[in-house]
Scaffold this motif. Structure first.
Motif, PDB file in Angstrom:
ATOM      1  N   VAL A   9     144.972  -7.995 -39.558  1.00 49.61           N
ATOM      2  CA  VAL A   9     143.586  -8.419 -39.388  1.00 49.61           C
ATOM      3  C   VAL A   9     143.512  -9.312 -38.154  1.00 49.61           C
ATOM      4  CG1 VAL A   9     141.645  -9.670 -40.383  1.00 49.61           C
ATOM      5  CG2 VAL A   9     143.188  -8.412 -41.882  1.00 49.61           C
ATOM      6  N   VAL A  10     142.628  -8.966 -37.241  1.00 49.60           N
ATOM      7  CA  VAL A  10     142.356  -9.800 -36.068  1.00 49.60           C
ATOM      8  C   VAL A  10     140.933 -10.314 -36.233  1.00 49.60           C
ATOM      9  CG1 VAL A  10     142.050  -9.827 -33.561  1.00 49.60           C
ATOM     10  CG2 VAL A  10     143.904  -8.478 -34.566  1.00 49.60           C
ATOM     11  N   VAL A  11     140.769 -11.625 -36.198  1.00 46.20           N
ATOM     12  CA  VAL A  11     139.449 -12.231 -36.313  1.00 46.20           C
ATOM     13  C   VAL A  11     138.951 -12.529 -34.904  1.00 46.20           C
ATOM     14  CG1 VAL A  11     138.103 -14.122 -37.286  1.00 46.20           C
ATOM     15  CG2 VAL A  11     140.096 -13.253 -38.526  1.00 46.20           C
ATOM     16  N   THR A  12     137.783 -11.996 -34.561  1.00 47.42           N
ATOM     17  CA  THR A  12     137.213 -12.203 -33.237  1.00 47.42           C
ATOM     18  C   THR A  12     136.238 -13.379 -33.270  1.00 47.42           C
ATOM     19  OG1 THR A  12     135.419 -10.640 -33.655  1.00 47.42           O
ATOM     20  CG2 THR A  12     137.428  -9.756 -32.673  1.00 47.42           C
ATOM     21  N   SER A  55     136.666  -1.750 -37.564  1.00 53.96           N
ATOM     22  CA  SER A  55     135.909  -2.960 -37.213  1.00 53.96           C
ATOM     23  C   SER A  55     134.820  -3.212 -38.251  1.00 53.96           C
ATOM     24  CB  SER A  55     135.286  -2.820 -35.823  1.00 53.96           C
ATOM     25  OG  SER A  55     134.372  -1.743 -35.785  1.00 53.96           O
ATOM     26  N   HIS A  56     134.608  -4.499 -38.517  1.00 51.23           N
ATOM     27  CA  HIS A  56     133.551  -4.914 -39.442  1.00 51.23           C
ATOM     28  C   HIS A  56     133.271  -6.395 -39.208  1.00 51.23           C
ATOM     29  CE1 HIS A  56     131.042  -4.982 -42.981  1.00 51.23           C
ATOM     30  NE2 HIS A  56     131.704  -6.026 -43.426  1.00 51.23           N
ATOM     31  N   GLN A  57     132.043  -6.733 -38.935  1.00 50.91           N
ATOM     32  CA  GLN A  57     131.605  -8.105 -38.660  1.00 50.91           C
ATOM     33  C   GLN A  57     132.481  -8.742 -37.581  1.00 50.91           C
ATOM     34  OE1 GLN A  57     131.338 -10.023 -42.470  1.00 50.91           O
ATOM     35  NE2 GLN A  57     129.622  -8.771 -43.097  1.00 50.91           N
ATOM     36  N   LYS A  58     133.323  -9.715 -37.909  1.00 49.43           N
ATOM     37  CA  LYS A  58     134.197 -10.360 -36.923  1.00 49.43           C
ATOM     38  C   LYS A  58     135.653  -9.930 -37.096  1.00 49.43           C
ATOM     39  CE  LYS A  58     131.639 -14.551 -35.964  1.00 49.43           C
ATOM     40  NZ  LYS A  58     131.773 -15.984 -35.763  1.00 49.43           N
ATOM     41  N   TYR A  59     135.878  -8.779 -37.716  1.00 52.07           N
ATOM     42  CA  TYR A  59     137.239  -8.373 -38.037  1.00 52.07           C
ATOM     43  C   TYR A  59     137.600  -7.034 -37.407  1.00 52.07           C
ATOM     44  CZ  TYR A  59     136.431 -11.865 -41.620  1.00 52.07           C
ATOM     45  OH  TYR A  59     136.113 -13.020 -42.276  1.00 52.07           O
ATOM     46  N   LEU A  60     138.827  -6.959 -36.909  1.00 50.38           N
ATOM     47  CA  LEU A  60     139.455  -5.716 -36.488  1.00 50.38           C
ATOM     48  C   LEU A  60     140.681  -5.563 -37.376  1.00 50.38           C
ATOM     49  CD1 LEU A  60     139.291  -6.293 -32.644  1.00 50.38           C
ATOM     50  CD2 LEU A  60     137.941  -4.630 -33.940  1.00 50.38           C
ATOM     51  N   MET A  61     140.871  -4.393 -37.995  1.00 48.88           N
ATOM     52  CA  MET A  61     141.926  -4.254 -38.993  1.00 48.88           C
ATOM     53  C   MET A  61     142.715  -2.961 -38.810  1.00 48.88           C
ATOM     54  SD  MET A  61     139.316  -5.484 -41.948  1.00 48.88           S
ATOM     55  CE  MET A  61     138.000  -4.642 -41.095  1.00 48.88           C
TER      56      MET A  61
END
Length: 105
Positions: free
Chosen positions: A13-16, A44-50
């Motif tokens: 999970v990468v939080v942007t 991708s979803h909201q502030k997340y890249l997974m």
């Protein structure tokens, strides 16, 4: 890098910092330090890249080992660019703690 219950494989999970406009799949170009750039599909979803796929997550984890900084970017269809720079120095020192809970990828 995390898992949701004991013995399950980890995922990434990468939080942007900024919200991602639309949910879906993004082609993310990333590199660790000055190493060659790689590409990976991330959800991708909201502030997340997974990365949920076990093989892709394992490959990603292998690629960040020994690194000091993870740098990534993506340009979606609407032209808004996503960029991130994440300090990852020390991941190697704590990775073994992850596998006390999660399955090895």
């Amino acid at each position: 890098v995390k898992c949701d219950s004991p013995g399950t494989p980890p995922y990434v999970v990468v939080v942007t910092q900024k919200a991602i406009d639309e949910a879906g799949v993004r082609n993310i170009e990333f590199r660790v330090d000055k190493r060659d750039a790689k590409k990976v599909l991330m959800t991708s979803h909201q502030k997340y890249l997974m990365i949920f796929d076990r093989r892709k997550a394992r490959r990603f984890i292998e690629q960040v080992r020994g690194g000091k900084r993870l740098i990534g970017r993506s340009r979606p269809i609407n032209g808004k660019r996503i960029e991130f720079r994440i300090p990852i120095d020390g991941f190697d020192d704590v990775e073994h703690h992850l596998y006390r809970y999660c399955a090895r990828p």
